[in-house]
Scaffold this motif. Structure first.
Motif, PDB file in Angstrom:
ATOM      1  N   HIS A   1       0.858  -1.184   0.000  1.00 16.47           N
ATOM      2  CA  HIS A   1       0.000   0.000   0.000  1.00 16.47           C
ATOM      3  C   HIS A   1       0.893   1.233   0.000  1.00 16.47           C
ATOM      4  CE1 HIS A   1      -2.819   3.080   1.352  1.00 16.47           C
ATOM      5  NE2 HIS A   1      -3.793   2.246   0.994  1.00 16.47           N
ATOM      6  N   PRO A   2       0.661   2.229  -0.822  1.00 10.66           N
ATOM      7  CA  PRO A   2      -0.437   2.394  -1.789  1.00 10.66           C
ATOM      8  C   PRO A   2      -0.268   1.510  -3.022  1.00 10.66           C
ATOM      9  CG  PRO A   2       1.112   4.194  -2.007  1.00 10.66           C
ATOM     10  CD  PRO A   2       1.594   3.366  -0.840  1.00 10.66           C
TER      11      PRO A   2
ATOM     12  N   GLU B   1       1.171   9.542  -3.740  1.00  3.95           N
ATOM     13  CA  GLU B   1       0.701  10.359  -2.627  1.00  3.95           C
ATOM     14  C   GLU B   1      -0.735  10.796  -2.897  1.00  3.95           C
ATOM     15  OE1 GLU B   1       3.378  13.602  -2.164  1.00  3.95           O
ATOM     16  OE2 GLU B   1       5.155  12.328  -1.899  1.00  3.95           O
ATOM     17  N   ALA B   2      -1.547  10.768  -1.867  1.00  2.00           N
ATOM     18  CA  ALA B   2      -2.978  11.039  -2.032  1.00  2.00           C
ATOM     19  C   ALA B   2      -3.245  12.419  -2.629  1.00  2.00           C
ATOM     20  CB  ALA B   2      -3.683  10.895  -0.685  1.00  2.00           C
TER      21      ALA B   2
ATOM     22  N   PRO C   1      -4.611  11.599  -6.730  1.00  5.09           N
ATOM     23  CA  PRO C   1      -5.898  11.148  -6.167  1.00  5.09           C
ATOM     24  C   PRO C   1      -6.505   9.959  -6.885  1.00  5.09           C
ATOM     25  CG  PRO C   1      -6.156  13.228  -7.374  1.00  5.09           C
ATOM     26  CD  PRO C   1      -4.681  12.983  -7.231  1.00  5.09           C
TER      27      PRO C   1
ATOM     28  N   SER D   1      -4.586   6.883  -5.845  1.00  3.87           N
ATOM     29  CA  SER D   1      -4.784   6.639  -4.415  1.00  3.87           C
ATOM     30  C   SER D   1      -6.146   6.031  -4.116  1.00  3.87           C
ATOM     31  CB  SER D   1      -4.637   7.948  -3.634  1.00  3.87           C
ATOM     32  OG  SER D   1      -3.344   8.477  -3.773  1.00  3.87           O
ATOM     33  N   SER D   2      -7.111   6.329  -4.966  1.00  2.36           N
ATOM     34  CA  SER D   2      -8.469   5.850  -4.701  1.00  2.36           C
ATOM     35  C   SER D   2      -8.734   4.457  -5.236  1.00  2.36           C
ATOM     36  CB  SER D   2      -9.483   6.829  -5.312  1.00  2.36           C
ATOM     37  OG  SER D   2      -9.387   6.817  -6.734  1.00  2.36           O
TER      38      SER D   2
END
Length: 244
Positions: free
Chosen positions: A41-42, A48-49, A53, A56-57
């Motif tokens: 993870h990730p 990075e979130a 994004p 990350s999702s």
């Protein structure tokens, strides 16, 4: 030695060779787990979130990792084919302008017809003026075309370049492939499949882009550029200032 237009084509095409190689490196790295975090993870290392994004999702899985990198590779391959077409189109436009300088109307291939307005002929004032008008008519027609297959054919027919049909035919499916990618989202039409039965495409299915596809495209289109260039030079249509 060839034309400056040829060298420009080769330099432009070469810029994207590194992209193809690098996306294959990334693809291999993902498949071997080199970009997989130790804690799984990730989705990838360095994601990075805030900055990523979308990545990350996504659900954390090997399947998603492979899907992401596979889509990236396919996108780069498609861009390569499109850019190769644009580079080839630009080469044709430049070689038309180059050939104009070394062309005389007496060199029009036998049987080629040029239609001129009678008033334009009368306004020329001299035989040399008529010859200039014929030249402009021929090259205006070439320069106004956007269909690369038709331009290539007219270069052969009008200027008598005696192009090798096998070399032209080998490049044609990759030129037409660009149209599928741009206008049909890469889905093979019945016309494409019937015109190029040996390409391996299937009607109403997405054409599979591989590293072999882009290598073959590069080789075939480059061979056609080299061939047109050599024939134009051999025909005496290239002046010294346009050689490199």
């Amino acid at each position: 030695m060839g034309t400056k237009a040829r060298l420009k084509f080769l330099n432009r095409a070469a810029r994207f060779d590194g992209d193809i190689e690098f996306v294959d490196v990334i693809y291999s790295a993902v498949l071997h787990g080199d970009l997989t975090p130790s804690a799984d993870h990730p989705l990838f290392l360095h994601v990075e979130a805030a900055a990523h994004p979308r990545l990350s999702s996504q659900k954390i899985s090997e399947g998603n990792r492979n899907h992401v990198v596979g889509h990236l590779r396919k996108s780069v391959y498609a861009s390569y084919v499109k850019d190769l077409y644009e580079d080839f189109s630009e080469y044709l436009a430049e070689i038309v302008n180059v050939a104009r300088k070394g062309f005389t109307p007496r060199r029009i291939a036998a049987g080629h017809k040029v239609t001129l307005d009678a008033n334009e002929i009368l306004d020329c004032g001299s035989w040399e003026g008529v010859l200039d008008l014929v030249t402009e008519s021929v090259f205006d027609r070439l320069g106004s075309m956007s269909n690369t297959q038709r331009i290539t054919q007219l270069l052969d027919d009008v200027l008598g370049l005696n192009l090798d049909g096998a070399i032209v035919s080998a490049a044609q499916p990759y030129v037409e492939l660009r149209h599928l990618l741009v206008h049909a989202d890469g889905v093979a039409t019945p016309e494409f499949c019937s015109t190029f039965p040996g390409f391996g495409a299937y009607e109403n299915e997405t054409v599979k882009l591989t590293s072999a596809t882009v290598r073959d495209a590069r080789a075939a289109v480059t061979a056609l550029v080299e061939h047109i260039d050599a024939r134009a030079i051999a025909a005496g249509l290239v002046v010294v200032d346009d050689m490199q």
